[in-house]
Write a protein that holds these residues in place. Structure first.
Motif, PDB file in Angstrom:
ATOM      1  N   ILE A 301       0.860  -1.185   0.000  1.00 29.33           N
ATOM      2  CA  ILE A 301       0.000   0.000   0.000  1.00 29.33           C
ATOM      3  C   ILE A 301       0.896   1.233   0.000  1.00 29.33           C
ATOM      4  O   ILE A 301       1.580   1.526   0.983  1.00 29.33           O
ATOM      5  CB  ILE A 301      -0.963  -0.003   1.204  1.00 29.33           C
ATOM      6  N   THR A 326      -1.453  -1.375   7.754  1.00 27.04           N
ATOM      7  CA  THR A 326      -1.230  -0.130   7.037  1.00 27.04           C
ATOM      8  C   THR A 326      -1.597   1.068   7.913  1.00 27.04           C
ATOM      9  O   THR A 326      -2.374   0.937   8.865  1.00 27.04           O
ATOM     10  CB  THR A 326      -2.026  -0.148   5.713  1.00 27.04           C
ATOM     11  N   THR A 435       2.095  12.035   8.666  1.00 31.13           N
ATOM     12  CA  THR A 435       0.703  12.311   9.040  1.00 31.13           C
ATOM     13  C   THR A 435      -0.254  11.648   8.067  1.00 31.13           C
ATOM     14  O   THR A 435       0.034  11.493   6.883  1.00 31.13           O
ATOM     15  CB  THR A 435       0.406  13.816   8.993  1.00 31.13           C
TER      16      THR A 435
HETATM   17  N1  SAH Z   1       3.205   1.502   3.098  1.00 33.02           N
HETATM   18  C1  SAH Z   1       2.779   2.474   4.073  1.00 33.02           C
HETATM   19  C2  SAH Z   1       2.540   3.823   3.475  1.00 33.02           C
HETATM   20  C3  SAH Z   1       3.725   4.470   2.844  1.00 33.02           C
HETATM   21  S1  SAH Z   1       3.386   6.064   2.234  1.00 33.02           S
HETATM   22  C4  SAH Z   1       1.531   1.957   4.801  1.00 33.02           C
HETATM   23  O1  SAH Z   1       0.937   0.960   4.391  1.00 33.02           O
HETATM   24  O2  SAH Z   1       1.183   2.558   5.820  1.00 33.02           O
HETATM   25  C5  SAH Z   1       3.872   7.083   3.577  1.00 33.02           C
HETATM   26  C6  SAH Z   1       2.658   7.722   4.228  1.00 33.02           C
HETATM   27  O3  SAH Z   1       2.042   6.821   5.116  1.00 33.02           O
HETATM   28  C7  SAH Z   1       2.994   8.907   5.102  1.00 33.02           C
HETATM   29  O4  SAH Z   1       3.164  10.081   4.343  1.00 33.02           O
HETATM   30  C8  SAH Z   1       1.760   8.980   5.958  1.00 33.02           C
HETATM   31  O5  SAH Z   1       0.700   9.554   5.252  1.00 33.02           O
HETATM   32  C9  SAH Z   1       1.435   7.540   6.163  1.00 33.02           C
HETATM   33  N2  SAH Z   1       1.951   7.014   7.450  1.00 33.02           N
HETATM   34  C10 SAH Z   1       2.759   5.960   7.629  1.00 33.02           C
HETATM   35  N3  SAH Z   1       2.986   5.742   8.933  1.00 33.02           N
HETATM   36  C11 SAH Z   1       2.302   6.680   9.596  1.00 33.02           C
HETATM   37  C12 SAH Z   1       2.117   6.970  10.980  1.00 33.02           C
HETATM   38  N4  SAH Z   1       2.718   6.266  11.936  1.00 33.02           N
HETATM   39  N5  SAH Z   1       1.324   8.019  11.321  1.00 33.02           N
HETATM   40  C13 SAH Z   1       0.714   8.739  10.370  1.00 33.02           C
HETATM   41  N6  SAH Z   1       0.846   8.504   9.054  1.00 33.02           N
HETATM   42  C14 SAH Z   1       1.620   7.478   8.663  1.00 33.02           C
END
Ligand code: SAH
Length: 451
Positions: A301, A326, A435
């Protein structure tokens, strides 16, 4: 060592169980798993137990020593201490193994706690003295042993004779089998791919030194959200490639002596390009390394997982992908926001809000249904545009929106507002990345729930 653990083959052998209640039922269930031939004796027997034992001998009567005839094991599970003691004495006088539930002094055998990955079976015992601790240890081992290891044990059993022919020397065979456990062949067997597993097992030329890549989702930050599979592979890998999104507390769980390589962006440094990461994975695995590619959240994702495995497929490198929680699931849950709700949201959409050439170009008209939750990843930079475009496309300006910063970590912050108010709120607040943006009525769920 007071008790010697032995794994007894009870198939078709006669076992006497004295007792007709719940404890007897538990023992019977276990004995049936081992295919024992049961004689159950008790003056009164629960109906369900009788049904379970339809193909066995059931005697609704008092215990009598003559019932020990032809028995290899006797189990006393009654609430009558005198009967339990009698069974124990009679059995011991006849050299029959005996277990009395909850009375170690009357036992010649105890039932261990069992981790069943048949044909692999682990038993844990404490000579009947510490049953709660025994169960606790069992749980610890349960977590360490993947369910799929039973396939590996089955694979070994199937190939045992052939391997003996190939490698008649017992020491050479043991060394080879130990080496095999470190090859992708072992993982293949656990995944049910016996063809690949056999290729590795029967290649005794030691030329199969290809490594393997594990593309693993590390979840959004809280290490307790790692999957068991992720943890197992984190313990097994020799090299780890990770980036910004993987939290320090997650990295703490990686095997101590693994090589750690940061391949993310860090201010002041040139970031490793996706192309370079892909090449690095292929190169390390070709050199025989077990490589862990740790990704934040779920690798498939918005994680470019597809691109990374494409290179591995092209290079004929064995790999596995392990899903992770995710960010949308983790952040929403930790912020108390259900992504769907029977009355508030019938669907949820994951969208990338990453601006391209300074613009967030998305099919806004599709995001206006009031009963749909829309989650934007990578959206902070484009927040003002996201809010303005959603309103312009027709979503109500008062629609609730939440920004979850550093979700699931101890520093998690949640900012709530409306599509109209949020850009102003964000301008006045210091928000740390990463975020996640959640749009929809579910954002105010906790308020509704409190009403
Ligand atoms: N593969 C990841 C997403 C990667 S894209 C997944 O499945 O979660 C990166 C984005 O994920 C960030 O810009 C943010 O929008 C979100 N993200 C990932 N970890 C986060 C966290 N701990 N808190 C808030 N947003 C997060």
């Amino acid at each position: 060592m007071r008790y010697l653990p032995l794994h007894i083959d009870l198939k078709g052998r006669r076992v006497l169980v004295v007792g007709g209640g719940e404890i007897a039922t538990r023992k019977v269930t276990l004995l049936l798993k081992a295919h024992a031939k049961i004689l159950l004796v008790a003056p009164s027997i629960e109906e369900r137990l009788k049904e379970t034992l339809a193909d066995h001998d059931v005697l609704e009567d008092r215990y009598d020593p003559s019932q020990l005839e032809g028995v290899v094991l006797a189990v006393a599970a009654t609430s009558d201490d005198a009967v339990n003691r009698q069974v124990s004495e009679d059995a011991q006088a006849r050299n029959i193994l005996v277990n009395v539930v909850d009375a170690p002094d009357l036992c010649t055998v105890t039932f261990p706690a069992i981790i069943d990955r048949s044909p692999l079976v682990v038993s844990v015992g404490s000579a009947g003295g510490a049953p709660v601790l025994t169960r606790h240890v069992r749980e610890l081992i349960e977590q360490m042993l993947p369910e799929r290891i039973s396939r590996l044990a089955g694979f070994f059993a199937q190939t045992r004779d052939r391997l003996k022919e190939t490698l008649p020397d017992i020491d050479a065979r043991r060394r080879h089998t130990e080496d095999f456990l470190q090859t992708p062949g072992a993982e293949a067997a656990m995944n049910g791919d016996n063809r690949t597993a056999e290729r590795f097992l029967f290649d005794t030329s030691h030329t199969n030194k290809v490594g393997e890549v594990y593309l693993v989702g590390a979840g959004p930050g809280d290490p307790d959200l790692l999957t068991l599979r992720a943890l197992q592979l984190m313990q097994k890998s020799e090299v780890v490639l990770y980036d910004n999104l993987v939290s320090a507390r997650v990295l703490d769980r990686v095997r101590r002596d693994a090589d750690m390589e940061f391949v993310g962006k860090r201010s002041g440094y040139k970031s490793t390009s996706q192309e370079d990461i892909n090449d690095l994975l292929v190169r390390l695995a070709s050199n025989g390394k077990r490589v862990l590619r740790l990704k934040g959240g779920d690798p498939f994702i918005f994680g470019r997982g597809g691109e990374e495995i494409q290179k591995l497929i092209d290079g004929n490198i064995p790999f596995q992908v392990v899903p992770g929680i995710t960010a949308a699931s983790g952040c929403a849950t930790y912020a108390g926001i259900p992504l769907t709700h029977r009355e508030l949201s019938q669907s949820v959409r994951f969208v990338t809000g990453h601006p391209k050439d300074g613009k967030v170009d998305l099919p806004w008209k599709e995001f206006v249904h009031p009963m749909e939750t829309v989650v934007f990843y990578m959206g902070l930079g484009g927040l003002a545009t996201i809010c303005a475009q959603l309103i312009k496309a027709g979503r109500d300006a008062s629609t609730p929106i939440a920004i979850v910063s550093k979700g699931t970590t101890p520093e998690q912050q949640v900012l709530k507002g409306t599509l109209e108010s949020m850009p102003g709120l964000v301008a006045r607040t210091q928000i740390q990345t990463p975020t996640l943006i959640i749009v929809g009525d579910v954002v105010n769920f906790s308020k509704l729930a409190a009403r």
